[in-house]
Design an enzyme around this catalytic site. Structure first.
Site, mmCIF file in Angstrom:
data_model
loop_
_atom_site.group_PDB
_atom_site.id
_atom_site.type_symbol
_atom_site.label_atom_id
_atom_site.label_comp_id
_atom_site.label_asym_id
_atom_site.label_seq_id
_atom_site.Cartn_x
_atom_site.Cartn_y
_atom_site.Cartn_z
ATOM 1 N N TYR A 176 0.864 -1.177 0.000
ATOM 2 C CA TYR A 176 0.000 0.000 0.000
ATOM 3 C C TYR A 176 0.906 1.234 0.000
ATOM 4 C CZ TYR A 176 -2.641 -3.770 2.267
ATOM 5 O OH TYR A 176 -3.188 -4.987 2.596
ATOM 6 N N ASP A 287 -0.829 8.272 -11.094
ATOM 7 C CA ASP A 287 -1.023 6.849 -10.857
ATOM 8 C C ASP A 287 -0.896 6.042 -12.135
ATOM 9 O OD1 ASP A 287 -1.682 4.449 -9.494
ATOM 10 O OD2 ASP A 287 -2.928 5.596 -8.128
#
EC number: 4.1.1.98
Length: 490
Positions: A176, A287
């Site tokens: 994460y 991203d």
């Protein structure tokens, strides 16, 4: 190939000409991203930046920048060999009972190997050679990349986050991303369905008001890193799976400030907690979609202690418009997924996640169709079988005469075998990646399945087309005279 730690892997890559040491000064603010991106797109080597501006710690980037390096990290010679890893996982996910004594003896070594791969707990681990704690903790001393001009802050991109729920028998390992917001503070961006978030939620229910212990490994050995991104069966821990890949038990050690077990050979270990109710706005960050994501609120991870090896190496990456490392990982892990899917759906011939589809947002499936409506069953099965495909927005299913990995073939099937009204399946209000800003609601959107198979009676009332094929006799005759025709002469 077995790598005890990240440094073993680096040494082998360098020996094979698959790693480049860079001594020129390079800034972790944007420059490492640009160099890594150009290198990855050219199919170039892993990069070890030894002169990072403002830091004494080297940065390792583009480690898994080619599918073959992913395969090497999983202990295989090439990408094709990853099918064997998938076959093992398929067996472990749904083992079949022995069909007889001979079959039982043949399967026994697999079970013994799995049972023997429980992690090995050691003391005096390399990852704990040096320690800073309390007021001395300073995450800014680590050369954490700022990847894109619009990023909110430096971002830890390869953290192996270790958690354990109060009702769980084993730990969860997840990757994460973490935003740096202070000398001892990071934002833990885990989505609500991910293992770490589920552990945290259970902890809050069982221990209301208490801090949730977390440890994070940076720079673990490649098998452990890749084990955390592979669809490991719930009955098998990521550490045990890493041991299977490596061929030897994963060595772990107990964190100094909590009971969590961490990879003993990791370059860094961050130990700390998440306090109930402590949240912060995360992002925006560039991203894997090629866009900046929305700002959202996530828990804050307070780092109480950092332990590390002597002369540690910081392992990093960036995410951006494909191809990037997540897309390359998707190409390699695609070969792991195929046997798992085929065990559940034997009619599947091939399964492909095009890297330009942001790793997992589109899937192409080829199959041996056996009855009307069969393609729809397969597409629904893909969405529901593995949690890795929960966010796949588009599934195209076609026949086994089509090469799933050749867009020329796929587009031909789409344009000749599909009636949009009849052959499109739309499903609303399904889980969607929170980074997908195209969905009307964050985390909730629709999916599309396209049946690009030849249609059977009952699916159409019309006579279906017959594909054009030259006879084998003529093909062989032309093959025999081809060189005499002089067509290829320059």
């Amino acid at each position: 190939m077995a790598f005890k730690d990240l440094r073993d892997f680096i040494a082998l890559l360098e020996e094979k000409g698959q790693l480049k040491r860079i001594s020129h000064p390079v800034d972790p603010y944007l420059e490492i991203t640009e160099i890594s991106d150009r290198t990855l797109r050219a199919g170039g080597p892993a990069l070890l930046f030894e002169n990072v501006v403002g830091h004494t710690t080297p940065v390792l980037a583009n480690l898994f920048g080619t599918p073959d390096r992913v395969a090497m990290g999983m202990g295989q010679e090439n990408v094709g060999a990853l099918r064997e890893v998938g076959e093992l996982l398929a067996f472990l996910k749904e083992p079949e009972p022995p069909k007889g004594m001979k079959d039982a003896w043949e399967k026994l070594p697999i079970f013994k190997q799995v049972l023997n791969m429980a992690p090995k707990l050691i003391k005096n681990a390399p990852c704990q050679e040096f320690e800073v704690s309390g007021e001395d903790v300073d995450l800014t001393a680590i050369p954490i990349q700022t990847c894109w001009p619009g990023d909110a802050a430096p971002l830890v991109t390869w953290p192996l986050v270790v958690t354990k729920g109060p009702h769980k028998d084993r730990q969860n390992l997840g990757i994460y991303r973490m935003q740096l917001i202070g000398k001892n503070k990071l934002i833990m961006r885990w989505l609500s369905h991910r293992g770490g978030a589920l552990d945290f939620r259970e902890w809050q229910q069982q221990h209301p008001g208490e801090n949730f212990p977390v440890s994070v490994a940076l720079g673990a050995d490649p098998a452990t890193i890749l084990g955390a991104v592979t669809p490991v069966p719930d009955t098998l821990s990521e550490y045990a799976f890493a041991g299977l890949l490596r061929g030897s038990k994963t060595e772990v050690t107990k964190s100094r400030g909590n009971d969590l077990q961490v990879p003993a050979s990791a370059e860094y270990i961050l130990e700390g907690h998440i306090a109930p109710g402590e949240m912060a706005d995360e992002g925006p960050f560039g991203d894997h979609t090629g866009y900046y994501n929305e700002v959202d609120s996530f828990p804050v991870f307070t780092v109480e202690r950092i332990t590390h090896r002597k002369d540690p190496i910081y392992h990093s990456t960036y995410t951006g418009r494909p191809p990037d490392e997540p897309a390359v990982l998707g190409v390699a892990l695609n070969e792991v997924f195929v046997p798992i899917l085929k065990k559940q759906f034997p009619e599947i011939v091939d399964f492909y996640l095009p890297p330009e589809g942001c790793s997992y947002r589109m899937a192409v499936v080829t199959m041996k169709k056996q009855y009307p409506g069969h393609a729809k069953r397969v597409m629904l099965g893909v969405w529901s079988f593995l949690r890795q495909f929960m966010y796949t927005k588009f599934v195209i299913v076609t026949d086994d005469d089509v090469n799933a990995r050749d867009w020329n073939d796929v587009i031909w099937a789409l344009t000749t075998r599909v009636d949009p009204m009849r052959d499109t399946t739309m499903i609303d209000n399904t889980p969607i990646d929170y980074l997908d800003f195209a969905s009307p609601v964050s985390g909730l959107g629709s999916k599309m399945g396209i049946d690009a198979t030849n249609k059977w009676p009952g699916e159409t009332n019309r006579e279906w087309g017959t594909t054009i094929e030259m006879t084998a006799e003529v093909k062989n005759k032309v093959d025999a005279i081809w060189d005499k025709l002089g067509i290829d002469d320059k």
